[in-house]
Design an enzyme around this catalytic site. Structure first.
Site, short mmCIF file in Angstrom:
data_model
loop_
_atom_site.label_atom_id
_atom_site.label_comp_id
_atom_site.label_asym_id
_atom_site.label_seq_id
_atom_site.Cartn_x
_atom_site.Cartn_y
_atom_site.Cartn_z
N TYR A 138 0.83 -1.21 0.00
CA TYR A 138 0.00 0.00 0.00
C TYR A 138 0.87 1.27 0.00
CZ TYR A 138 -3.70 -3.27 1.54
OH TYR A 138 -4.58 -4.32 1.66
N ASP A 246 -3.65 -7.01 6.64
CA ASP A 246 -4.99 -6.47 6.41
C ASP A 246 -6.00 -7.63 6.30
OD1 ASP A 246 -7.05 -4.78 5.79
OD2 ASP A 246 -6.36 -4.28 3.78
N ASP A 250 -8.80 -9.33 9.40
CA ASP A 250 -10.25 -9.46 9.23
C ASP A 250 -10.69 -10.89 9.54
OD1 ASP A 250 -10.80 -6.85 8.60
OD2 ASP A 250 -12.02 -7.34 6.84
#
Ligand code: ATP
Length: 364
Positions: A138, A246, A250
């Protein structure tokens, strides 16, 4: 009396419901404690701000945040604005601009929560995921050439610097060392990604030498998903790149019962800039304005904020109050299978905070 200057950035969707709830709980805690207080400043940045000003936050927004001790954030996301604009224009801008390179996500199955893994006892799942938060996949490097034409080329370049890799791994090893089991798993993908991820593994082997009391191993990210489900107790502190963590976090949140519960801290470990605390969930527009949002993720994030500010007793008291409330299934919101509202859960945690402050056990 100490005063902590805290920026409130509710952002979008249910962020506008859970951040005020978080403020209420922090104010109740400060009132009960009577040794510190908060000086909150509200920032109305996000999708509505974008519609008015063409940007998610003002150009000097980062400067406004720099004088704060901490930031309590809600979420960024709007059904009418592309996700890459809402994310890069607010949350990532703050994380990168304030060099909050360590994203820390604890996961536990709180009392009263019916988690989906039937063979997993609550004590088997007690993880902290440490996510590299400022570079990697990112980094934002890349671009589009020949846009809209059949020969269009688009790239997203993953950028890993030795300094960036070393600092996040060192942070992870230090955190693992501070935890009871002193156990660290490094997530990698160096079989397929043969440059940056190989460096990632090499740096870990070097950093590990400074932490001889930490037991560590490596796991490919795909195998890690299986291990999280089949052998949760074999994991404790997990260090991963921006993208890998990431996704894994989750999964971790789902395994702990609901995405509405998990907290995150975006930490600038050197304390050169304020750190930011936020629930892991997003804007959840489907339930916005209905009073259905579970505020527990924000409350747990507030616990992490108190720990970071150097208020461990207050942090412990708030966590006890949260667990007392989750243990009561009548106070579960709809995501947990209950019918309680955001306001009811918030009032219950505020009431519990007031009770524990008066109890002699609170300081034990
Ligand atoms: P974004 O695009 O901003 O990431 P999203 O709505 O796509 O947000 P999430 O907010 O992460 O994704 O959550 C997915 C779903 O989980 C939501 O649509 C909502 O139904 C549920 N959910 C998320 N957070 C909560 C919460 N705090 N309380 C109750 N339900 C929640």
């Amino acid at each position: 009396m100490k005063t902590y200057k805290v920026a409130l950035v509710p952002g979008d969707g249910i962020g506008k419901e859970v951040v005020p709830a978080g403020r209420q709980v922090l104010e109740a805690l400060a009132a009960a404690d009577n040794t510190f207080r908060f000086d909150f400043e509200h920032f109305d940045w996000g999708g509505d701000y974008y519609r008015l000003h063409g940007a998610m936050m003002p150009a000097d927004g980062l400067e406004m945040l720099k004088s704060k001790d901490a930031i309590l954030f809600g979420s960024a996301g709007d059904p009418h604005i592309p996700d890459h604009i809402t994310l890069w224009g607010l949350r990532l801008k703050i994380c990168q601009g304030l060099d909050q390179y360590a994203n820390v996500r604890p996961t536990r199955i709180l009392p009263g929560i019916d988690a989906p893994l039937k063979r997993c006892r609550p004590e088997d799942l007690d993880w902290v995921i440490v996510r590299e938060n400022t570079e990697g996949e990112y980094s934002g490097a890349g671009g589009r050439v020949h846009q809209g034409l059949p020969i269009e080329v688009a790239t997203d370049l993953s950028v890993m610097t030795r300094a960036g890799v070393e600092r996040i791994q060192r942070f992870g090893f230090k955190l693992a060392q501070s935890r009871q089991r002193k156990l660290l798993t490094l997530i990698t993908k160096s079989n397929a990604q043969r440059h940056a991820m190989v460096m990632w593994d090499e740096v870990a082997a070097e950093v590990a030498k400074d932490f001889p009391d930490v037991k560590w191993d490596k796991e490919l990210v795909d195998a890690a998903t299986v291990r999280m489900v089949n052998r949760p107790a074999s994991l404790d502190t997990i260090v991963a790149t921006n993208l890998h963590a990431d996704i894994l976090s989750d999964l971790a949140a789902a395994l702990a019962g609901s995405i509405g519960i998990g907290p995150t801290a975006n930490i600038n470990p050197e304390r050169q800039f304020p750190s930011m605390f936020e629930p892991i969930h997003g804007s959840a527009f489907d339930i916005m304005g209905k009073g259905l949002a579970n505020p527990v993720g924000t409350f747990w994030s507030a616990v992490m904020m108190l720990e970071h500010l150097g208020e461990p007793d207050a942090a412990r008291r708030l966590m006890q109050a949260i667990e007392h409330v989750t243990a009561n299934t009548r106070l579960h919101t709809r995501d947990l299978g209950g019918a309680a509202t955001t306001v009811e859960v918030t009032s219950a945690v505020c009431a519990e905070v007031a009770v524990t402050a008066r109890s002699p056990l609170a300081t034990a």
